[in-house]
Design a protein around this motif. Structure first.
Motif, mmCIF file in Angstrom:
data_model
loop_
_atom_site.group_PDB
_atom_site.id
_atom_site.type_symbol
_atom_site.label_atom_id
_atom_site.label_comp_id
_atom_site.label_asym_id
_atom_site.label_seq_id
_atom_site.Cartn_x
_atom_site.Cartn_y
_atom_site.Cartn_z
ATOM 1 N N MET A 1 1.544 1.661 -3.604
ATOM 2 C CA MET A 1 0.380 2.148 -4.322
ATOM 3 C C MET A 1 0.148 3.638 -4.066
ATOM 4 O O MET A 1 -0.214 4.389 -4.984
ATOM 5 C CB MET A 1 -0.855 1.338 -3.915
ATOM 6 C CG MET A 1 -0.785 -0.122 -4.338
ATOM 7 S SD MET A 1 -2.163 -1.123 -3.714
ATOM 8 C CE MET A 1 -3.493 -0.530 -4.757
ATOM 9 N N LEU A 2 0.361 4.075 -2.846
ATOM 10 C CA LEU A 2 0.211 5.494 -2.530
ATOM 11 C C LEU A 2 1.256 6.321 -3.273
ATOM 12 O O LEU A 2 0.949 7.415 -3.777
ATOM 13 C CB LEU A 2 0.334 5.710 -1.023
ATOM 14 C CG LEU A 2 -0.880 5.291 -0.191
ATOM 15 C CD1 LEU A 2 -0.524 5.266 1.292
ATOM 16 C CD2 LEU A 2 -2.057 6.230 -0.444
ATOM 17 N N ALA A 3 2.481 5.805 -3.341
ATOM 18 C CA ALA A 3 3.540 6.534 -4.053
ATOM 19 C C ALA A 3 3.207 6.685 -5.529
ATOM 20 O O ALA A 3 3.581 7.685 -6.163
ATOM 21 C CB ALA A 3 4.872 5.807 -3.884
ATOM 22 N N GLN A 4 2.484 5.701 -6.069
ATOM 23 C CA GLN A 4 2.082 5.755 -7.482
ATOM 24 C C GLN A 4 0.696 6.369 -7.671
ATOM 25 O O GLN A 4 0.155 6.350 -8.769
ATOM 26 C CB GLN A 4 2.137 4.354 -8.076
ATOM 27 C CG GLN A 4 3.541 3.761 -8.066
ATOM 28 C CD GLN A 4 3.642 2.478 -8.872
ATOM 29 O OE1 GLN A 4 2.860 2.235 -9.782
ATOM 30 N NE2 GLN A 4 4.617 1.642 -8.538
ATOM 31 N N GLN A 5 0.134 6.896 -6.594
ATOM 32 C CA GLN A 5 -1.150 7.597 -6.611
ATOM 33 C C GLN A 5 -2.282 6.744 -7.193
ATOM 34 O O GLN A 5 -3.097 7.213 -7.986
ATOM 35 C CB GLN A 5 -1.022 8.920 -7.385
ATOM 36 C CG GLN A 5 -0.001 9.871 -6.767
ATOM 37 C CD GLN A 5 0.079 11.198 -7.483
ATOM 38 O OE1 GLN A 5 -0.145 11.291 -8.693
ATOM 39 N NE2 GLN A 5 0.386 12.244 -6.739
ATOM 40 N N VAL A 6 -2.307 5.491 -6.770
ATOM 41 C CA VAL A 6 -3.385 4.604 -7.185
ATOM 42 C C VAL A 6 -4.696 5.074 -6.556
ATOM 43 O O VAL A 6 -4.747 5.393 -5.361
ATOM 44 C CB VAL A 6 -3.076 3.154 -6.760
ATOM 45 C CG1 VAL A 6 -4.273 2.242 -7.019
ATOM 46 C CG2 VAL A 6 -1.842 2.647 -7.495
ATOM 47 N N PRO B 1 -1.597 -1.854 7.375
ATOM 48 C CA PRO B 1 -2.683 -1.627 8.324
ATOM 49 C C PRO B 1 -2.623 -0.294 9.053
ATOM 50 O O PRO B 1 -3.588 0.091 9.690
ATOM 51 C CB PRO B 1 -2.519 -2.784 9.302
ATOM 52 C CG PRO B 1 -1.066 -3.084 9.285
ATOM 53 C CD PRO B 1 -0.619 -2.848 7.872
ATOM 54 N N GLY B 2 -1.484 0.410 9.034
ATOM 55 C CA GLY B 2 -1.399 1.727 9.644
ATOM 56 C C GLY B 2 -0.621 1.748 10.945
ATOM 57 O O GLY B 2 -0.071 0.741 11.406
ATOM 58 N N ASP B 3 -0.584 2.930 11.562
ATOM 59 C CA ASP B 3 0.292 3.165 12.703
ATOM 60 C C ASP B 3 -0.179 2.534 14.010
ATOM 61 O O ASP B 3 0.558 2.550 14.997
ATOM 62 C CB ASP B 3 0.465 4.676 12.915
ATOM 63 C CG ASP B 3 1.238 5.335 11.773
ATOM 64 O OD1 ASP B 3 2.076 4.642 11.159
ATOM 65 O OD2 ASP B 3 1.012 6.531 11.508
ATOM 66 N N LEU B 4 -1.384 2.025 14.057
ATOM 67 C CA LEU B 4 -1.881 1.382 15.279
ATOM 68 C C LEU B 4 -1.359 -0.042 15.423
ATOM 69 O O LEU B 4 -1.662 -0.719 16.411
ATOM 70 C CB LEU B 4 -3.412 1.351 15.281
ATOM 71 C CG LEU B 4 -4.121 2.701 15.220
ATOM 72 C CD1 LEU B 4 -5.627 2.500 15.170
ATOM 73 C CD2 LEU B 4 -3.731 3.582 16.404
ATOM 74 N N TYR B 5 -0.572 -0.475 14.445
ATOM 75 C CA TYR B 5 -0.145 -1.868 14.376
ATOM 76 C C TYR B 5 1.375 -1.958 14.405
ATOM 77 O O TYR B 5 2.075 -0.994 14.107
ATOM 78 C CB TYR B 5 -0.723 -2.519 13.123
ATOM 79 C CG TYR B 5 -2.229 -2.489 13.101
ATOM 80 C CD1 TYR B 5 -2.970 -3.567 13.562
ATOM 81 C CD2 TYR B 5 -2.917 -1.362 12.661
ATOM 82 C CE1 TYR B 5 -4.358 -3.536 13.580
ATOM 83 C CE2 TYR B 5 -4.313 -1.323 12.673
ATOM 84 C CZ TYR B 5 -5.018 -2.407 13.125
ATOM 85 O OH TYR B 5 -6.388 -2.373 13.157
ATOM 86 N N THR C 1 0.819 -1.213 0.000
ATOM 87 C CA THR C 1 0.000 0.000 0.000
ATOM 88 C C THR C 1 0.853 1.263 0.000
ATOM 89 O O THR C 1 0.443 2.288 -0.549
ATOM 90 C CB THR C 1 -0.978 0.009 1.184
ATOM 91 O OG1 THR C 1 -0.269 -0.140 2.421
ATOM 92 C CG2 THR C 1 -2.001 -1.123 1.054
ATOM 93 N N ARG C 2 2.033 1.225 0.589
ATOM 94 C CA ARG C 2 2.953 2.355 0.466
ATOM 95 C C ARG C 2 3.336 2.566 -0.998
ATOM 96 O O ARG C 2 3.415 3.702 -1.485
ATOM 97 C CB ARG C 2 4.209 2.115 1.308
ATOM 98 C CG ARG C 2 4.024 2.255 2.804
ATOM 99 C CD ARG C 2 5.315 1.907 3.533
ATOM 100 N NE ARG C 2 5.195 1.908 4.971
ATOM 101 C CZ ARG C 2 5.391 2.967 5.757
ATOM 102 N NH1 ARG C 2 5.715 4.138 5.208
ATOM 103 N NH2 ARG C 2 5.270 2.875 7.062
#
Length: 305
Positions: free
Chosen positions: A48-53, A60-64, A45-46
């Protein structure tokens, strides 16, 4: 003397195996979802975000903890440690038993379902052949149910269970055809007690689904193992969870039904004693439960250190 969580599971697992004495494995390959993901969805997902999908979000995020969908290592990581094996983990959070993912926005980018994971493994394997001395770990089905329940699919739950069983058997079959000879297949988790499932009024549907898998999958795997000439150890995760609940106090668990880290409908402060909780969030177990499961899996294989 407190009751052991491990003893009855050995008998259950050997019901789907072909022999009592397992061979020494040289590697562990894992396929599955967030219960086994050791960072793949975080990395994906990092990317995908870098490629602006479109619609991508970091999971899962920072809570994990370090990209796991929990507050520590997953059961398959504990299993690898118990067996003293290197782990190649293809599991991705949200993966379904066939193709694709609960998070539909992943689908155009990559097939993260177990079928796609096996594609990725066989592509990376020398000559497209599976290592016959390795252990192949398959733990999948939860997101089949979550997608069905959360998006109000109309087919009978029995049809959903049949599809999940077929997909799991297909995964074993593909790897067996490629040369794999040793498998651990993990049955459904106890979805019916999950905080999100209970809160969503889905517990009865979940119970029906998981019971169908628990009743039908082991026997199918016994037949498949004989047909394909492979060893398949079945780990009954529901039996493990049931026994853990009955002996929770002996394992230091005092909260079985509420998450340590609430995330829905809004994030709240995490509990101060996560090892006393069964659930980390509304869907996933804590590191404590993962550790107990991983050790029970190793015991079922008869290769715990």
């Amino acid at each position: 003397m407190r009751p052991s969580l491990l003893a009855p599971l050995l008998v259950l697992s050997l019901a789907a195996g072909s022999c009592l004495a397992s061979p020494r494995f040289d590697h562990l390959y894992a396929f599955g979802d967030s219960y086994s993901d050791n960072g793949a969805s975080d990395q994906l997902t990092r990317e995908m975000l870098a490629q602006q999908v479109k619609d991508a979000q970091r999971l899962p995020g920072d809570l994990y903890w370090k990209g796991r969908w929990s507050n520590g290592p997953t059961a398959v990581e504990v299993l690898a440690q118990e067996l003293d094996l290197a782990l190649s983990d293809f599991a991705v959070g949200g993966a379904k038993s066939g193709h694709n993912n609960y998070y539909a926005w992943m689908t155009p980018y990559r097939d993260t379902g177990v079928s796609g994971q096996i594609d990725a493994y066989l592509t990376s394997a020398k000559g497209g052949k599976a290592d016959p001395q390795a252990l192949y770990f398959i733990f999948i089905s939860a997101n089949d149910f979550f997608e069905y329940a959360d998006f109000a699919h109309k087919e009978p739950v029995a049809d959903l269970a049949a599809s999940s069983i077929d997909n799991i058997r297909s995964a074993v079959g593909r790897l067996a055809k490629a040369g794999a000879r040793h498998f651990m297949v993990v049955g459904s988790t106890d979805l019916s007690h999950g905080p999100a499932v209970v809160a969503g009024g889905q517990a009865e549907q979940a119970r029906t689904y998981q019971q169908l898998l628990q009743q039908q999958l082991p026997g199918r795997l016994v037949a498949d193992g004989k047909q394909w000439g492979v060893d398949i150890t079945y780990f009954d995760h529901i039996a493990f969870s049931d026994r853990l609940r009955r002996n929770a106090a002996a394992e230091g668990l005092s909260q079985l039904d509420q998450p340590c880290q609430p995330t829905y409908p809004q994030v709240q402060t995490a509990c101060s004693r996560p090892d006393a909780y069964f659930y980390w969030d509304e869907w996933h177990p804590t590191r404590k439960v993962h550790a107990l499961a991983g050790k029970a899996m190793a015991k079922a294989l008869g290769q715990a250190q």
